[in-house]
Design an enzyme around this catalytic site. Structure first.
Site, PDB file in Angstrom:
ATOM      1  N   HIS A  77       0.840  -1.210   0.000  1.00 30.62           N
ATOM      2  CA  HIS A  77       0.000   0.000   0.000  1.00 30.62           C
ATOM      3  C   HIS A  77       0.866   1.247   0.000  1.00 30.62           C
ATOM      4  O   HIS A  77       1.968   1.271   0.562  1.00 30.62           O
ATOM      5  CB  HIS A  77      -0.996  -0.016   1.157  1.00 30.62           C
ATOM      6  N   ASP A  79      -0.335   4.433   0.911  1.00 34.13           N
ATOM      7  CA  ASP A  79      -0.792   5.484   1.823  1.00 34.13           C
ATOM      8  C   ASP A  79      -0.125   5.335   3.179  1.00 34.13           C
ATOM      9  O   ASP A  79       0.468   4.299   3.506  1.00 34.13           O
ATOM     10  CB  ASP A  79      -2.307   5.460   1.970  1.00 34.13           C
ATOM     11  N   ASP A 107       5.967   1.664   7.410  1.00 34.30           N
ATOM     12  CA  ASP A 107       4.638   1.222   6.979  1.00 34.30           C
ATOM     13  C   ASP A 107       4.150   2.049   5.815  1.00 34.30           C
ATOM     14  O   ASP A 107       3.440   3.031   5.998  1.00 34.30           O
ATOM     15  CB  ASP A 107       3.673   1.306   8.163  1.00 34.30           C
ATOM     16  N   GLU A 137      -5.224   1.842   2.470  1.00 37.52           N
ATOM     17  CA  GLU A 137      -5.140   0.662   3.333  1.00 37.52           C
ATOM     18  C   GLU A 137      -5.336   1.019   4.793  1.00 37.52           C
ATOM     19  O   GLU A 137      -5.825   0.203   5.582  1.00 37.52           O
ATOM     20  CB  GLU A 137      -3.778  -0.021   3.149  1.00 37.52           C
ATOM     21  N   GLU A 138      -4.941   2.238   5.164  1.00 41.42           N
ATOM     22  CA  GLU A 138      -4.928   2.628   6.571  1.00 41.42           C
ATOM     23  C   GLU A 138      -6.287   3.102   7.086  1.00 41.42           C
ATOM     24  O   GLU A 138      -6.401   3.486   8.249  1.00 41.42           O
ATOM     25  CB  GLU A 138      -3.896   3.742   6.804  1.00 41.42           C
ATOM     26  N   GLU A 166       4.227  -5.831   3.986  1.00 48.67           N
ATOM     27  CA  GLU A 166       4.106  -5.248   5.324  1.00 48.67           C
ATOM     28  C   GLU A 166       5.416  -5.430   6.096  1.00 48.67           C
ATOM     29  O   GLU A 166       6.163  -6.381   5.865  1.00 48.67           O
ATOM     30  CB  GLU A 166       2.967  -5.926   6.088  1.00 48.67           C
ATOM     31  N   HIS A 340       3.526   3.567  12.394  1.00 47.02           N
ATOM     32  CA  HIS A 340       2.632   4.614  12.900  1.00 47.02           C
ATOM     33  C   HIS A 340       3.251   5.419  14.039  1.00 47.02           C
ATOM     34  O   HIS A 340       2.618   6.341  14.561  1.00 47.02           O
ATOM     35  CB  HIS A 340       1.280   4.046  13.374  1.00 47.02           C
TER      36      HIS A 340
END
Length: 367
Positions: A77, A79, A107, A137-138, A166, A340
């Site tokens: 992903h 984003d 991430d 995705e988030e 991931e 994150h």
């Protein structure tokens, strides 16, 4: 902080994977603002004669069509979660190890950088490859780019094995836990707090729910040789009208992370049984994914990359591939504990290590 309204510099896919990671991260792409980075990826791949490049919204797909016996889907992903003064990126050294610091480094733009570089450079892979870089995705599942692509173009999801980039510290993490979120609601009767005996306090009625959760011991369940640790936790609580009013409602939000030996429906039945007598409302549910490491191609990948396979505790999009009957694993650079985080950072040797291992496997060991 980069301004996404400005023109984005073109991506140089001939650069090293570390430099490419930095370039991708410095294109701000918080969920919902992926168009600039998707445009840059599409433009960078446009000159690759060995790839068919497709675009669906802000999801970019590139695939080889060499007529190989087997096809692998490799996805990531593009984003990120919102920024917190952690762009632009910078290099730093911590305890003698070199890192790239900044939002998205873990991430999961380091994984995307590795994938993009290999997609551009490996023109004769030992398997056909479908590369997917997707948006949203988030955030909520209904806007997830991989989900929308699967609905609109199921023909692109034909494959023998899938790898999701991931962060796994360069280890292979098989499958993933499922997730279930419920609201447990208690009801009462409003009254003036000076005359509380006239009312019925809904917050007090939530005490047994918290007692059950506090006493709950999470299980570790072995699935196809991997041990998945479960978790059942309160993640939020709300109630109360004013400082002088007995509340007539209280809602406890509970998240159950369940092993992939059971379905979301099984998990819901467990939670309802555990909280029998309470008002239970399901707000979100997603099946997990079994490890998928018993497939021959998965065993080949594990042998080529090396190490010991581990379970993935968090939910990831490998579950979408698993639901389609495609065995899938998580594999990418970065410590998931830093995903994150405000000090999100990826070790440079993990980026290059994943690139080298994935390149070796995709080329069958050829230089």
């Amino acid at each position: 902080m980069p301004d996404s309204r400005l023109d984005v510099p073109p991506l140089d896919l001939s650069a090293g994977s570390v430099e490419l990671t930095r370039a991708l991260c410095d294109i701000e792409s918080v969920s919902g603002n992926e168009k600039p980075i998707a445009d840059a990826i599409e433009a960078a791949l446009a000159g690759s004669a060995h790839l068919e490049v497709l675009r669906h919204g802000n999801t970019v797909v590139a695939r080889t069509r060499l007529g190989r016996e087997r096809r692998v889907i490799i996805a990531g992903h593009i984003d990120t979660v919102p920024l917190n003064n952690n762009l632009p990126t910078r290099f730093e050294t911590v305890d003698g190890r070199d890192y790239l610091w900044g939002r998205g480094t873990v991430d999961m733009k380091a994984g995307v950088a590795v994938q993009l570089k290999l997609a551009a450079e490996i023109i004769d892979p030992s398997v056909d490859v479908t590369w997917m870089w997707y948006d949203n995705e988030e955030v909520a599942s209904e806007v997830n780019g991989l989900r929308l692509l699967a609905e609109e173009r199921p023909d692109l999801f034909v494959g023998d094995f899938a790898i999701l980039g991931e962060p796994t510290r360069g280890d292979i993490e098989g499958g993933c836990n499922g997730t279930l979120r419920v609201n447990l609601t208690t009801s009462g009767l409003r009254a003036h707090s000076a005359r509380s005996w006239v009312g019925d306090n809904a917050i007090h009625k939530a005490a047994p729910i918290l007692d059950i959760l506090a006493a709950h011991e999470p299980r570790t369940i072995e699935v196809d040789g991997l041990a998945y640790r479960e978790g059942l936790n309160a993640v939020g609580i709300s109630g109360g009208i004013a400082g002088n009013v007995i509340p007539d409602e209280c809602v406890v939000q509970v998240n159950y992370r369940f092993a992939p030996d059971k379905s979301a429906a099984d998990a819901e039945a467990e939670v309802r049984a555990l909280f029998d007598g309470f008002d239970v409302t399901v707000t979100d549910a997603a099946d997990g994914a079994r490890p998928g490491l018993d497939a021959p191609i998965a065993r080949e990948f594990l042998a080529a990359v090396g190490g010991t396979a581990l379970p993935k505790y968090g939910w990831t999009d490998v579950a979408r591939f698993s639901a389609l009957g495609i065995p899938a694993v998580n594999y990418g650079p970065g410590d998931p504990l830093k995903a994150h985080a405000d000090d999100e950072r990826v070790a440079l040797d993990e980026i290059t290590g994943c690139e080298n291992a994935l390149r070796t496997w995709l080329t069958g060991g050829r230089d």
